[in-house]
Scaffold this active site. Structure first.
Site, PDB file in Angstrom:
ATOM      1  N   ASP A   1      37.240  36.474  34.477  1.00 34.15           N
ATOM      2  CA  ASP A   1      36.799  36.057  35.441  1.00 34.15           C
ATOM      3  C   ASP A   1      35.322  36.858  35.922  1.00 34.15           C
ATOM      4  O   ASP A   1      35.105  37.612  35.310  1.00 34.15           O
ATOM      5  CB  ASP A   1      37.896  37.539  36.362  1.00 34.15           C
ATOM      6  CG  ASP A   1      37.926  37.357  38.046  1.00 34.15           C
ATOM      7  OD1 ASP A   1      36.955  36.513  38.791  1.00 34.15           O
ATOM      8  OD2 ASP A   1      38.522  38.247  38.822  1.00 34.15           O
TER       9      ASP A   1
ATOM     10  N   HIS B   1      30.382  38.628  48.284  1.00 36.74           N
ATOM     11  CA  HIS B   1      31.180  39.695  47.719  1.00 36.74           C
ATOM     12  C   HIS B   1      31.157  40.566  46.405  1.00 36.74           C
ATOM     13  O   HIS B   1      31.011  42.302  47.173  1.00 36.74           O
ATOM     14  CB  HIS B   1      32.392  38.412  47.104  1.00 36.74           C
ATOM     15  CG  HIS B   1      33.278  39.524  46.278  1.00 36.74           C
ATOM     16  ND1 HIS B   1      34.017  39.973  47.108  1.00 36.74           N
ATOM     17  CD2 HIS B   1      34.113  39.897  45.038  1.00 36.74           C
ATOM     18  CE1 HIS B   1      35.196  41.163  45.984  1.00 36.74           C
ATOM     19  NE2 HIS B   1      34.797  40.768  45.132  1.00 36.74           N
TER      20      HIS B   1
ATOM     21  N   GLU C   1      42.407  38.391  45.851  1.00 33.66           N
ATOM     22  CA  GLU C   1      40.791  37.999  45.827  1.00 33.66           C
ATOM     23  C   GLU C   1      41.187  36.443  45.765  1.00 33.66           C
ATOM     24  O   GLU C   1      41.724  35.590  45.232  1.00 33.66           O
ATOM     25  CB  GLU C   1      40.141  38.207  44.304  1.00 33.66           C
ATOM     26  CG  GLU C   1      40.120  39.306  44.369  1.00 33.66           C
ATOM     27  CD  GLU C   1      38.801  40.464  43.318  1.00 33.66           C
ATOM     28  OE1 GLU C   1      37.817  41.584  44.206  1.00 33.66           O
ATOM     29  OE2 GLU C   1      38.939  39.896  42.292  1.00 33.66           O
TER      30      GLU C   1
ATOM     31  N   GLU D   1      40.236  32.587  44.506  1.00 34.69           N
ATOM     32  CA  GLU D   1      39.059  32.325  43.844  1.00 34.69           C
ATOM     33  C   GLU D   1      39.019  30.555  43.145  1.00 34.69           C
ATOM     34  O   GLU D   1      40.328  30.522  43.863  1.00 34.69           O
ATOM     35  CB  GLU D   1      39.556  33.097  42.379  1.00 34.69           C
ATOM     36  CG  GLU D   1      38.854  34.816  42.794  1.00 34.69           C
ATOM     37  CD  GLU D   1      38.921  35.917  42.009  1.00 34.69           C
ATOM     38  OE1 GLU D   1      38.018  34.900  40.132  1.00 34.69           O
ATOM     39  OE2 GLU D   1      39.037  36.872  41.281  1.00 34.69           O
TER      40      GLU D   1
ATOM     41  N   ASP E   1      43.290  37.078  42.844  1.00 32.27           N
ATOM     42  CA  ASP E   1      43.571  37.281  41.622  1.00 32.27           C
ATOM     43  C   ASP E   1      43.628  38.829  42.242  1.00 32.27           C
ATOM     44  O   ASP E   1      43.227  39.563  42.652  1.00 32.27           O
ATOM     45  CB  ASP E   1      42.295  37.949  40.890  1.00 32.27           C
ATOM     46  CG  ASP E   1      41.923  39.133  39.736  1.00 32.27           C
ATOM     47  OD1 ASP E   1      42.595  39.336  39.882  1.00 32.27           O
ATOM     48  OD2 ASP E   1      41.269  39.027  39.856  1.00 32.27           O
TER      49      ASP E   1
ATOM     50  N   ARG F   1      43.723  48.188  44.596  1.00 31.65           N
ATOM     51  CA  ARG F   1      41.738  48.568  44.751  1.00 31.65           C
ATOM     52  C   ARG F   1      41.834  49.981  44.194  1.00 31.65           C
ATOM     53  O   ARG F   1      40.808  50.540  44.257  1.00 31.65           O
ATOM     54  CB  ARG F   1      41.445  48.377  46.347  1.00 31.65           C
ATOM     55  CG  ARG F   1      40.807  46.803  46.929  1.00 31.65           C
ATOM     56  CD  ARG F   1      40.181  46.349  45.858  1.00 31.65           C
ATOM     57  NE  ARG F   1      39.968  44.665  46.056  1.00 31.65           N
ATOM     58  CZ  ARG F   1      39.734  44.186  45.317  1.00 31.65           C
ATOM     59  NH1 ARG F   1      39.175  44.322  44.510  1.00 31.65           N
ATOM     60  NH2 ARG F   1      39.501  42.464  46.028  1.00 31.65           N
TER      61      ARG F   1
ATOM     62  N   GLN G   1      41.753  50.332  40.615  1.00 29.55           N
ATOM     63  CA  GLN G   1      41.037  49.748  40.771  1.00 29.55           C
ATOM     64  C   GLN G   1      39.990  51.250  40.473  1.00 29.55           C
ATOM     65  O   GLN G   1      38.751  51.207  39.613  1.00 29.55           O
ATOM     66  CB  GLN G   1      40.690  48.909  41.022  1.00 29.55           C
ATOM     67  CG  GLN G   1      39.076  48.210  40.243  1.00 29.55           C
ATOM     68  CD  GLN G   1      39.342  46.978  41.178  1.00 29.55           C
ATOM     69  OE1 GLN G   1      39.396  46.618  42.607  1.00 29.55           O
ATOM     70  NE2 GLN G   1      37.371  46.016  41.351  1.00 29.55           N
TER      71      GLN G   1
ATOM     72  N   LYS H   1      43.858  44.852  37.475  1.00 24.82           N
ATOM     73  CA  LYS H   1      43.900  43.656  38.172  1.00 24.82           C
ATOM     74  C   LYS H   1      44.543  42.697  36.765  1.00 24.82           C
ATOM     75  O   LYS H   1      45.205  41.684  37.429  1.00 24.82           O
ATOM     76  CB  LYS H   1      42.369  43.394  38.132  1.00 24.82           C
ATOM     77  CG  LYS H   1      41.669  43.822  39.289  1.00 24.82           C
ATOM     78  CD  LYS H   1      39.763  43.492  39.307  1.00 24.82           C
ATOM     79  CE  LYS H   1      39.452  43.097  40.275  1.00 24.82           C
ATOM     80  NZ  LYS H   1      39.507  41.971  41.241  1.00 24.82           N
TER      81      LYS H   1
ATOM     82  N   THR I   1      47.889  38.422  37.996  1.00 23.64           N
ATOM     83  CA  THR I   1      47.014  36.677  38.731  1.00 23.64           C
ATOM     84  C   THR I   1      47.083  35.469  38.598  1.00 23.64           C
ATOM     85  O   THR I   1      48.182  35.029  37.697  1.00 23.64           O
ATOM     86  CB  THR I   1      45.598  36.436  38.147  1.00 23.64           C
ATOM     87  OG1 THR I   1      44.945  38.047  37.195  1.00 23.64           O
ATOM     88  CG2 THR I   1      44.784  35.533  38.639  1.00 23.64           C
TER      89      THR I   1
ATOM     90  N   GLU J   1      37.048  43.867  51.708  1.00 22.70           N
ATOM     91  CA  GLU J   1      35.989  43.341  52.406  1.00 22.70           C
ATOM     92  C   GLU J   1      36.685  42.794  54.078  1.00 22.70           C
ATOM     93  O   GLU J   1      36.074  43.522  54.931  1.00 22.70           O
ATOM     94  CB  GLU J   1      35.250  42.249  52.263  1.00 22.70           C
ATOM     95  CG  GLU J   1      34.926  42.250  51.045  1.00 22.70           C
ATOM     96  CD  GLU J   1      34.662  40.790  49.805  1.00 22.70           C
ATOM     97  OE1 GLU J   1      33.501  40.559  50.676  1.00 22.70           O
ATOM     98  OE2 GLU J   1      35.284  39.970  49.929  1.00 22.70           O
TER      99      GLU J   1
END
Ligand SMILES: O=C(O)/C=C/C(=O)CC(=O)CC(=O)O
Ligand SMILES: [Ca+2]
Ligand SMILES: [Mg+2]
Length: 435
Positions: A141, A148, A214, A216, A246, A250, A253, A266, A270, A371
């Site tokens: 990844d 971002h 996420e 992607e 993904d 948080r 993480q 993570k 996925t 975000e």
């Protein structure tokens, strides 16, 4: 089985009247037109079980139908009959670019015919149970959206520069967990783990309270096993692209990631879309990447660095909350693959590398809820009037994308979806369209 020999008036063009010279296809599906994302310009590959069949097989998507490839294998030619008889796309990925080009060419001929070829069986998507289309070998990844990376830097490390000094010199990435890449539609159980709540001196253990997504774009690799792949050689090693979610915890993480990067926050899931849109379908979507801020080292240079004008859309419980623009990505897929292999590490069939979260400069273009809600401080309002910062149990997320196709057509990237299950459901309850 469609009526072999009888041409249906389904056409590539977008108008309603049949004109002289229009091509007529035997494929009886109004969604199979150049105006639709899964028209003849796209032809993505997938794998699934059809109707009551128990065996999986390779498929190509035509509009709202799938065409099983095994029964067509002989018709498609000797080089393709082996790979297309398989129960996954693994042998096709291994067969490499000449076989991919031949298959696409043959399929263009098949869908272009006025009558169905022998063995053709047009199956409505509702009668297909898709599975993960290939065995994911390695999963990497990247972190290639400047917007971002700057947003996450500001949220996670407010007292430092948002970008670390290496970011503008190389595509930062990490090795993910191939074994937990799951097919779109598979439910995602809220992960448990260590996290340190704000104001607490030590960690606590429990379900993540900051579960995120996420948005992607994934690149599906094949062809010869090789290291040191040059930036001009991407198409020799990438069959196509598929959307990726993904999922990211948080809070887990933020506590675990220093100094080695993402790990358990993570690795639990996925999600990968069922359909792989061939790179060859995205020629018209090529765009220059934003100018690099530094002179690049030779191995990352490209004569004309190109990205793709993929326009993503993220739906949270049905509400469109973001439209991330892939054209904004700072590092191109060719640079990512060159970097991934520059030390001699080989790429092999089944490898998957993802772009990193796709975020644009505007708030409504951010590809993660971290975000969008700015670390949870600015909740998002959904169409039902409820607000969210992070995912609640029962929430669903769907990511889709389109791109410009040839002659004004639209090329689709199929959806990647998932629903959040509570942390305390039995793991056996997490069943989805696996293999
Ligand atoms: O900057 C950080 O500490 C964390 C970054 C991410 O979580 C992003 C990531 O996984 C890569 C990406 O998808 O862009
Ligand atoms: Ca990611
Ligand atoms: Mg993940």
């Amino acid at each position: 089985m469609p009526d072999a020999g009888r041409a249906r008036s389904i056409r590539w063009c977008t108008t309603t009247s049949l004109r002289k010279g229009d091509r007529v296809s035997w494929i009886d599906d109004p969604a199979f037109s150049a105006a639709d994302p899964f028209g003849p310009q796209t032809l993505p590959y997938g794998v699934g079980r059809v109707r009551a069949e128990t065996a999986t097989g390779a498929l190509v998507r035509v509009g709202d139908h799938a065409l099983p490839l095994r029964p067509l294998a002989t018709h498609l030619g000797p080089r393709l009959s082996g790979p297309l008889a398989a129960d996954s796309l693994d042998p096709l990925l291994a067969a490499g670019r000449p076989a991919w080009a031949e298959l696409r060419e043959r399929l263009r001929e098949v869908v272009d015919r006025g009558s169905a070829p022998p063995g053709a069986d047009l199956v409505p998507l509702a009668e297909v149970r898709p599975v993960l289309p290939f065995a994911v070998a390695d999963y990497v990844d990247f972190y290639s959206s400047r917007h971002h990376a700057e947003n996450v830097g500001r949220i996670f490390r407010p007292d430092s520069d948002p970008l670390l000094p290496n970011w503008t010199h190389l595509p930062v990435g990490y090795h993910g967990r191939a074994g937990t890449v799951i097919a779109s539609g598979t439910p995602v159980r809220r992960p448990r783990g260590q996290r340190r709540p704000q104001g607490s001196t030590g960690p606590v253990f429990g379900p993540s309270e900051r579960l995120d997504i996420e948005a992607e774009v994934g690149f599906v690799c094949g062809g010869p096993v090789r290291g040191e792949v040059g930036t001009a050689e991407l198409a020799d090693h990438v069959l196509g692209v598929a959307l990726v979610n993904d999922w990211s915890a948080r809070d887990i993480q933020a506590w675990e990631y220093q100094p080695l990067g993402p790990f358990l926050g993570k690795s639990f899931a996925t999600s990968l879309a069922h359909w792989i849109t061939p790179l060859a379908a995205l020629e018209a979507a090529r765009v220059p990447t934003p100018p690099a801020p530094n002179p690049l080292l030779d191995y990352l240079s490209e004569d004309e660095p190109w990205g793709l004008d993929l326009r993503l859309e993220v739906r949270w419980n049905g509400t469109v909350v973001s439209r991330p623009p892939f054209a904004e990505m700072a590092w191109s897929p060719a640079q990512q693959l060159a970097h991934l292999t520059v030390n001699g590490a080989t790429v092999r069939p089944g490898d998957l590398f993802a772009s990193g979260t796709v975020s644009g400069p505007d708030r409504a273009e951010r590809g993660s809820f971290l975000e969008l809600s700015w670390g949870g401080r600015e909740p998002v309002t959904l169409d039902d009037g409820t607000t969210r910062a992070f995912l609640l149990d029962g929430d669903t997320v769907e990511i889709t994308a389109t791109a410009p196709g040839p002659d004004g057509s639209v090329v689709g990237l199929a959806e990647v979806t998932g629903r959040v299950l509570p942390a305390d459901v039995e793991p056996t309850a997490v069943r989805g369209p696996g293999r």
